[in-house]
Design a protein around this motif. Structure first.
Motif, PDB file in Angstrom:
ATOM      1  N   ASN A 169     -71.290  56.788 -28.120  1.00 41.76           N
ATOM      2  CA  ASN A 169     -71.266  58.150 -27.594  1.00 41.76           C
ATOM      3  C   ASN A 169     -72.645  58.801 -27.504  1.00 41.76           C
ATOM      4  OD1 ASN A 169     -71.634  58.658 -30.308  1.00 41.76           O
ATOM      5  ND2 ASN A 169     -70.001  60.177 -30.455  1.00 41.76           N
ATOM      6  N   ASN A 170     -73.714  58.156 -27.975  1.00 42.05           N
ATOM      7  CA  ASN A 170     -75.055  58.697 -27.755  1.00 42.05           C
ATOM      8  C   ASN A 170     -75.916  57.715 -26.955  1.00 42.05           C
ATOM      9  OD1 ASN A 170     -75.879  56.810 -29.672  1.00 42.05           O
ATOM     10  ND2 ASN A 170     -76.469  58.311 -31.214  1.00 42.05           N
ATOM     11  N   CYS A 171     -75.245  56.832 -26.227  1.00 40.53           N
ATOM     12  CA  CYS A 171     -75.915  55.834 -25.381  1.00 40.53           C
ATOM     13  C   CYS A 171     -75.994  56.361 -23.943  1.00 40.53           C
ATOM     14  CB  CYS A 171     -75.118  54.528 -25.411  1.00 40.53           C
ATOM     15  SG  CYS A 171     -75.733  53.257 -24.280  1.00 40.53           S
ATOM     16  N   ILE A 172     -77.026  55.981 -23.243  1.00 43.71           N
ATOM     17  CA  ILE A 172     -77.220  56.412 -21.859  1.00 43.71           C
ATOM     18  C   ILE A 172     -76.108  55.914 -20.934  1.00 43.71           C
ATOM     19  CG2 ILE A 172     -78.653  54.468 -21.127  1.00 43.71           C
ATOM     20  CD1 ILE A 172     -80.413  56.593 -19.685  1.00 43.71           C
ATOM     21  N   HIS A 173     -75.435  54.843 -21.298  1.00 38.70           N
ATOM     22  CA  HIS A 173     -74.377  54.270 -20.460  1.00 38.70           C
ATOM     23  C   HIS A 173     -73.032  54.976 -20.645  1.00 38.70           C
ATOM     24  CE1 HIS A 173     -77.083  51.075 -19.338  1.00 38.70           C
ATOM     25  NE2 HIS A 173     -77.306  50.818 -20.612  1.00 38.70           N
ATOM     26  N   ALA A 174     -72.898  55.813 -21.676  1.00 47.34           N
ATOM     27  CA  ALA A 174     -71.631  56.506 -21.951  1.00 47.34           C
ATOM     28  C   ALA A 174     -71.394  57.600 -20.919  1.00 47.34           C
ATOM     29  CB  ALA A 174     -71.652  57.101 -23.351  1.00 47.34           C
ATOM     30  N   LYS A 175     -70.113  57.840 -20.623  1.00 50.35           N
ATOM     31  CA  LYS A 175     -69.763  58.892 -19.675  1.00 50.35           C
ATOM     32  C   LYS A 175     -68.452  59.538 -20.095  1.00 50.35           C
ATOM     33  CE  LYS A 175     -67.535  55.584 -16.606  1.00 50.35           C
ATOM     34  NZ  LYS A 175     -67.499  55.000 -15.281  1.00 50.35           N
ATOM     35  N   GLY A 176     -68.203  60.719 -19.570  1.00 46.82           N
ATOM     36  CA  GLY A 176     -66.983  61.441 -19.894  1.00 46.82           C
ATOM     37  C   GLY A 176     -67.196  62.351 -21.098  1.00 46.82           C
ATOM     38  N   ASP A 177     -66.120  62.625 -21.814  1.00 52.30           N
ATOM     39  CA  ASP A 177     -66.165  63.491 -22.999  1.00 52.30           C
ATOM     40  C   ASP A 177     -66.763  62.707 -24.164  1.00 52.30           C
ATOM     41  OD1 ASP A 177     -65.773  65.269 -25.064  1.00 52.30           O
ATOM     42  OD2 ASP A 177     -63.587  65.185 -25.000  1.00 52.30           O
ATOM     43  N   LEU A 178     -68.012  62.953 -24.464  1.00 50.47           N
ATOM     44  CA  LEU A 178     -68.713  62.200 -25.508  1.00 50.47           C
ATOM     45  C   LEU A 178     -68.282  62.588 -26.923  1.00 50.47           C
ATOM     46  CD1 LEU A 178     -72.289  62.113 -23.933  1.00 50.47           C
ATOM     47  CD2 LEU A 178     -70.428  60.463 -23.713  1.00 50.47           C
ATOM     48  N   GLU A 179     -67.470  63.609 -27.053  1.00 45.93           N
ATOM     49  CA  GLU A 179     -66.943  64.018 -28.353  1.00 45.93           C
ATOM     50  C   GLU A 179     -65.596  63.355 -28.652  1.00 45.93           C
ATOM     51  OE1 GLU A 179     -68.739  65.873 -30.481  1.00 45.93           O
ATOM     52  OE2 GLU A 179     -70.320  65.841 -28.961  1.00 45.93           O
ATOM     53  N   ALA A 180     -65.017  62.681 -27.668  1.00 48.05           N
ATOM     54  CA  ALA A 180     -63.707  62.037 -27.842  1.00 48.05           C
ATOM     55  C   ALA A 180     -63.845  60.761 -28.666  1.00 48.05           C
ATOM     56  CB  ALA A 180     -63.108  61.713 -26.474  1.00 48.05           C
ATOM     57  N   GLU A 181     -62.709  60.258 -29.144  1.00 46.16           N
ATOM     58  CA  GLU A 181     -62.702  59.024 -29.944  1.00 46.16           C
ATOM     59  C   GLU A 181     -63.048  57.804 -29.078  1.00 46.16           C
ATOM     60  OE1 GLU A 181     -59.727  56.427 -32.829  1.00 46.16           O
ATOM     61  OE2 GLU A 181     -58.971  58.236 -31.890  1.00 46.16           O
ATOM     62  N   TRP A 182     -62.631  57.826 -27.813  1.00 47.00           N
ATOM     63  CA  TRP A 182     -62.916  56.764 -26.849  1.00 47.00           C
ATOM     64  C   TRP A 182     -63.652  57.383 -25.678  1.00 47.00           C
ATOM     65  CZ3 TRP A 182     -61.691  51.625 -27.667  1.00 47.00           C
ATOM     66  CH2 TRP A 182     -60.873  51.354 -28.762  1.00 47.00           C
ATOM     67  N   VAL A 183     -64.711  56.735 -25.187  1.00 44.31           N
ATOM     68  CA  VAL A 183     -65.515  57.253 -24.082  1.00 44.31           C
ATOM     69  C   VAL A 183     -65.632  56.199 -22.982  1.00 44.31           C
ATOM     70  CG1 VAL A 183     -66.851  58.789 -25.581  1.00 44.31           C
ATOM     71  CG2 VAL A 183     -67.700  56.498 -25.126  1.00 44.31           C
ATOM     72  N   GLY A 184     -65.932  56.655 -21.785  1.00 46.08           N
ATOM     73  CA  GLY A 184     -66.162  55.729 -20.685  1.00 46.08           C
ATOM     74  C   GLY A 184     -67.522  55.077 -20.830  1.00 46.08           C
ATOM     75  N   CYS A 185     -67.713  53.945 -20.181  1.00 38.63           N
ATOM     76  CA  CYS A 185     -68.989  53.229 -20.253  1.00 38.63           C
ATOM     77  C   CYS A 185     -69.282  52.613 -18.889  1.00 38.63           C
ATOM     78  CB  CYS A 185     -68.945  52.148 -21.322  1.00 38.63           C
ATOM     79  SG  CYS A 185     -70.486  51.202 -21.431  1.00 38.63           S
ATOM     80  N   ASN A 186     -70.489  52.829 -18.391  1.00 38.89           N
ATOM     81  CA  ASN A 186     -70.882  52.260 -17.105  1.00 38.89           C
ATOM     82  C   ASN A 186     -70.921  50.739 -17.130  1.00 38.89           C
ATOM     83  OD1 ASN A 186     -71.230  54.775 -15.836  1.00 38.89           O
ATOM     84  ND2 ASN A 186     -73.251  54.990 -16.751  1.00 38.89           N
ATOM     85  N   LEU A 187     -71.062  50.138 -18.282  1.00 40.71           N
ATOM     86  CA  LEU A 187     -71.141  48.684 -18.399  1.00 40.71           C
ATOM     87  C   LEU A 187     -69.762  48.021 -18.324  1.00 40.71           C
ATOM     88  CD1 LEU A 187     -73.726  48.533 -21.308  1.00 40.71           C
ATOM     89  CD2 LEU A 187     -74.164  48.249 -18.864  1.00 40.71           C
ATOM     90  N   PHE A 188     -68.722  48.789 -18.630  1.00 38.22           N
ATOM     91  CA  PHE A 188     -67.353  48.276 -18.632  1.00 38.22           C
ATOM     92  C   PHE A 188     -66.488  49.166 -17.734  1.00 38.22           C
ATOM     93  CE2 PHE A 188     -69.240  47.408 -22.833  1.00 38.22           C
ATOM     94  CZ  PHE A 188     -69.191  46.023 -22.824  1.00 38.22           C
ATOM     95  N   PRO A 189     -66.622  49.048 -16.415  1.00 38.12           N
ATOM     96  CA  PRO A 189     -65.878  49.908 -15.487  1.00 38.12           C
ATOM     97  C   PRO A 189     -64.370  49.818 -15.698  1.00 38.12           C
ATOM     98  CG  PRO A 189     -67.467  48.529 -14.316  1.00 38.12           C
ATOM     99  CD  PRO A 189     -67.433  48.059 -15.734  1.00 38.12           C
ATOM    100  N   GLY A 190     -63.718  50.983 -15.677  1.00 42.42           N
ATOM    101  CA  GLY A 190     -62.274  51.033 -15.824  1.00 42.42           C
ATOM    102  C   GLY A 190     -61.782  50.890 -17.245  1.00 42.42           C
ATOM    103  N   LYS A 191     -62.694  50.831 -18.192  1.00 41.87           N
ATOM    104  CA  LYS A 191     -62.300  50.690 -19.598  1.00 41.87           C
ATOM    105  C   LYS A 191     -63.036  51.723 -20.435  1.00 41.87           C
ATOM    106  CE  LYS A 191     -61.264  45.857 -19.091  1.00 41.87           C
ATOM    107  NZ  LYS A 191     -61.539  44.491 -19.466  1.00 41.87           N
ATOM    108  N   GLN A 192     -62.495  51.993 -21.592  1.00 39.30           N
ATOM    109  CA  GLN A 192     -63.137  52.905 -22.534  1.00 39.30           C
ATOM    110  C   GLN A 192     -63.581  52.137 -23.760  1.00 39.30           C
ATOM    111  OE1 GLN A 192     -60.257  56.043 -23.156  1.00 39.30           O
ATOM    112  NE2 GLN A 192     -61.255  57.266 -21.595  1.00 39.30           N
TER     113      GLN A 192
END
Length: 92
Positions: A55-78
């Motif tokens: 959640n503090n990585c440049i590749h993270a996306k979405g709600d960074l305070e959530a338990e699961w976050v999006g990642c540009n490296l793993f499209p379609g997955k959290q």
């Protein structure tokens, strides 16, 4: 309304109806550490490196305070917010 216009409108509406369902389904899928791409990037769900988390990585996306976050490296997955992989890079 002409038949041709009706068919065009019907096709467009049907396609738009399924789009949100597909999008929500993709967001809900959680990355498994057993996934081949996760293994290649040495992804773990709990970071062992101080101050480096998904959640503090440049590749993270979405709600960074959530338990699961999006990642540009793993499209379609959290990924787990407290996770880590070898491509981690600090947010600017």
């Amino acid at each position: 309304m002409k038949r041709r216009n009706f068919l065009k409108l019907s096709a467009a509406t049907a396609g738009a109806t399924f789009l949100p369902i597909h999008t929500l389904r993709a967001q809900e899928e959680k990355l498994s550490p057993d996934d081949p791409q996760a293994k290649a990037l040495e992804y773990v769900e709990v970071s062992q490196t101080e101050g480096e988390r998904c959640n503090n990585c440049i590749h993270a996306k979405g709600d960074l305070e959530a338990e699961w976050v999006g990642c540009n490296l793993f499209p379609g997955k959290q990924v787990k917010a407290e996770g880590w992989c070898k491509v981690w890079a600090a947010r600017g």
